[in-house]
Design a protein around this motif. Structure first.
Motif, PDB file in Angstrom:
ATOM      1  N   GLY A 242       0.849  -1.305  -0.040  1.00  0.00           N
ATOM      2  CA  GLY A 242      -0.062  -0.007   0.175  1.00  0.00           C
ATOM      3  C   GLY A 242       0.794   1.246   0.007  1.00  0.00           C
ATOM      4  N   PRO A 243       0.344   2.384   0.362  1.00  0.00           N
ATOM      5  CA  PRO A 243       0.975   3.499   0.557  1.00  0.00           C
ATOM      6  C   PRO A 243       2.055   3.541   1.177  1.00  0.00           C
ATOM      7  CG  PRO A 243      -0.772   3.801   2.119  1.00  0.00           C
ATOM      8  CD  PRO A 243      -0.810   2.282   1.215  1.00  0.00           C
ATOM      9  N   SER A 244       3.147   4.549   0.723  1.00  0.00           N
ATOM     10  CA  SER A 244       4.441   4.780   1.286  1.00  0.00           C
ATOM     11  C   SER A 244       5.223   5.919   0.811  1.00  0.00           C
ATOM     12  CB  SER A 244       5.302   3.504   0.916  1.00  0.00           C
ATOM     13  OG  SER A 244       6.629   3.601   1.601  1.00  0.00           O
ATOM     14  N   THR A 245       6.458   6.433   1.039  1.00  0.00           N
ATOM     15  CA  THR A 245       6.996   7.199   0.338  1.00  0.00           C
ATOM     16  C   THR A 245       8.482   6.694   0.054  1.00  0.00           C
ATOM     17  OG1 THR A 245       7.856   8.201   2.598  1.00  0.00           O
ATOM     18  CG2 THR A 245       6.101   9.123   1.668  1.00  0.00           C
ATOM     19  N   GLU A 246       9.164   7.368  -0.692  1.00  0.00           N
ATOM     20  CA  GLU A 246      10.632   7.084  -0.911  1.00  0.00           C
ATOM     21  C   GLU A 246      11.445   6.562   0.410  1.00  0.00           C
ATOM     22  OE1 GLU A 246      11.709   8.828  -5.232  1.00  0.00           O
ATOM     23  OE2 GLU A 246      12.297   9.914  -3.307  1.00  0.00           O
ATOM     24  N   ARG A 247      11.335   7.603   1.304  1.00  0.00           N
ATOM     25  CA  ARG A 247      12.113   7.467   2.597  1.00  0.00           C
ATOM     26  C   ARG A 247      11.580   6.212   3.187  1.00  0.00           C
ATOM     27  NH1 ARG A 247      11.448  12.221   6.241  1.00  0.00           N
ATOM     28  NH2 ARG A 247       9.306  11.300   6.426  1.00  0.00           N
TER      29      ARG A 247
ATOM     30  N   ILE B  54      -4.809  10.717   3.119  1.00  0.00           N
ATOM     31  CA  ILE B  54      -4.798   9.891   4.718  1.00  0.00           C
ATOM     32  C   ILE B  54      -3.460   9.652   5.116  1.00  0.00           C
ATOM     33  CG2 ILE B  54      -6.039   8.152   5.897  1.00  0.00           C
ATOM     34  CD1 ILE B  54      -8.316   8.292   4.181  1.00  0.00           C
ATOM     35  N   TYR B  55      -2.858   8.733   4.055  1.00  0.00           N
ATOM     36  CA  TYR B  55      -1.317   8.193   4.579  1.00  0.00           C
ATOM     37  C   TYR B  55      -0.457   9.449   4.775  1.00  0.00           C
ATOM     38  CZ  TYR B  55       3.119   5.989   4.362  1.00  0.00           C
ATOM     39  OH  TYR B  55       4.402   5.513   4.836  1.00  0.00           O
ATOM     40  N   LEU B  56      -0.411  10.249   4.037  1.00  0.00           N
ATOM     41  CA  LEU B  56       0.857  11.380   4.190  1.00  0.00           C
ATOM     42  C   LEU B  56       0.281  12.163   5.397  1.00  0.00           C
ATOM     43  CD1 LEU B  56       1.250  12.622   0.460  1.00  0.00           C
ATOM     44  CD2 LEU B  56       2.722  11.307   1.932  1.00  0.00           C
ATOM     45  N   GLN B  57      -0.984  12.533   5.909  1.00  0.00           N
ATOM     46  CA  GLN B  57      -1.318  13.191   6.788  1.00  0.00           C
ATOM     47  C   GLN B  57      -1.198  12.421   8.061  1.00  0.00           C
ATOM     48  OE1 GLN B  57      -2.221  16.161   7.273  1.00  0.00           O
ATOM     49  NE2 GLN B  57      -3.065  16.481   9.473  1.00  0.00           N
ATOM     50  N   ASN B  58      -1.292  11.235   8.127  1.00  0.00           N
ATOM     51  CA  ASN B  58      -1.198  10.199   9.257  1.00  0.00           C
ATOM     52  C   ASN B  58       0.307  10.225   9.564  1.00  0.00           C
ATOM     53  OD1 ASN B  58      -2.490   8.473  11.239  1.00  0.00           O
ATOM     54  ND2 ASN B  58      -1.234   7.012  10.320  1.00  0.00           N
ATOM     55  N   ARG B  59       1.254   9.879   8.541  1.00  0.00           N
ATOM     56  CA  ARG B  59       2.486   9.439   8.654  1.00  0.00           C
ATOM     57  C   ARG B  59       3.463  10.760   9.213  1.00  0.00           C
ATOM     58  NH1 ARG B  59       6.036   5.937  10.443  1.00  0.00           N
ATOM     59  NH2 ARG B  59       8.093   5.481   9.097  1.00  0.00           N
ATOM     60  N   ARG B  60       2.745  11.981   8.719  1.00  0.00           N
ATOM     61  CA  ARG B  60       3.545  13.072   9.051  1.00  0.00           C
ATOM     62  C   ARG B  60       3.325  13.553  10.476  1.00  0.00           C
ATOM     63  NH1 ARG B  60       2.339  16.123   3.381  1.00  0.00           N
ATOM     64  NH2 ARG B  60       3.544  15.009   2.071  1.00  0.00           N
TER      65      ARG B  60
END
Length: 248
Positions: A153-158, A220-226
């Motif tokens: 599912g969702p992720s970032t490069e980091r 949702i993912y970016l907001q939650n992860r940040r």
């Protein structure tokens, strides 16, 4: 061991060079998604897997398996993962959480019947999760571009670099017999299948009832992860506490 350390060092260097964007505040609307075309294809694949396999499996697991057994599986998965969490917290320069999680692991691995019961929480020692993606953030590595990974599912490069490195950072993997090495992974997968069943309505509303499930899940993912990492997020994004997107 030398070869393993060299490989780990290479992975870290790759992760450091992969994240080319300085963070959420540097991209328009807080979203840097240069791979959107490819990400959307992966998202469509993940939706098909969810629709054909994961949703029914999750609902079936949550319905058939007693809740106590589900808790045992989740507790075991969490306990097995704790040494890796401790390693990351040491790398982050956080001795307090690392010590508490070490004590938590010792309690649950003994009094908790090899981690099947979460006795440590009853003793006032809750888990403090961490991963190598957070370690990279502490070291100042930027978030990089948004990514959606097959199955994960969702992720970032980091965070994607962090996922890879986390495969090598759990000390248990180097001390337990090989025939038992897959138990933690199996328990983790089962716990995530159970989560899919328990939160079926929420996941369904994102995947199948939103106008653009890809964009909504990304937000949702970016907001939650940040929020988890204590990084700045645009003020107009949704409440990071509203949903837990881990394992989508």
């Amino acid at each position: 061991m030398v070869q393993m350390r060299a490989s780990l060092a290479t992975l870290i260097l790759v992760s450091l060079s992969a994240c080319s964007v300085p963070g959420p505040g540097e991209a328009p609307d807080g979203v840097h998604d240069p791979h959107e075309q490819t990400n959307r294809k992966v998202h469509a694949f993940n939706r098909k897997i969810d629709q054909k396999v994961l949703r029914s499996a999750g609902v079936g697991y949550a319905t058939v398996v007693p809740e106590g057994v589900q808790d045992n599986v989740s507790n075991f998965a969490d306990t097995v993962a704790l040494p890796g969490t401790v390693v990351n917290q040491i790398l982050q320069g956080r001795p307090g959480p690392a010590t508490r999680n070490t004590v938590r692991f010792a309690i649950n691995a003994t009094l908790g019947f090899a981690g099947l019961a979460d006795v440590a929480t009853d003793f006032g020692i809750p888990e403090d999760n961490s991963d190598f993606g957070e370690t990279l953030a502490v070291w100042g590595v930027p978030e990089g571009a948004y990514m959606e990974l097959p199955f994960l599912g969702p992720s970032t490069e980091r965070d994607t670099a962090g996922i890879v490195v986390d495969f090598f950072t759990n000390p248990l993997d180097y001390v337990i017999p090989s025939e038992y090495s897959s138990l933690g992974t199996s328990a983790y997968v089962l716990s995530k299948v159970g989560d899919r069943g328990r939160f079926a309505d929420t996941v369904d509303s994102i995947y199948y009832e939103s106008a653009d499930s890809y964009a909504q899940l990304r937000l949702i993912y970016l907001q939650n992860r940040r929020y988890e990492l204590g990084e700045e997020a645009p003020a107009d994004e949704i409440d990071p506490l509203a949903l837990d997107t881990e394992g989508f």
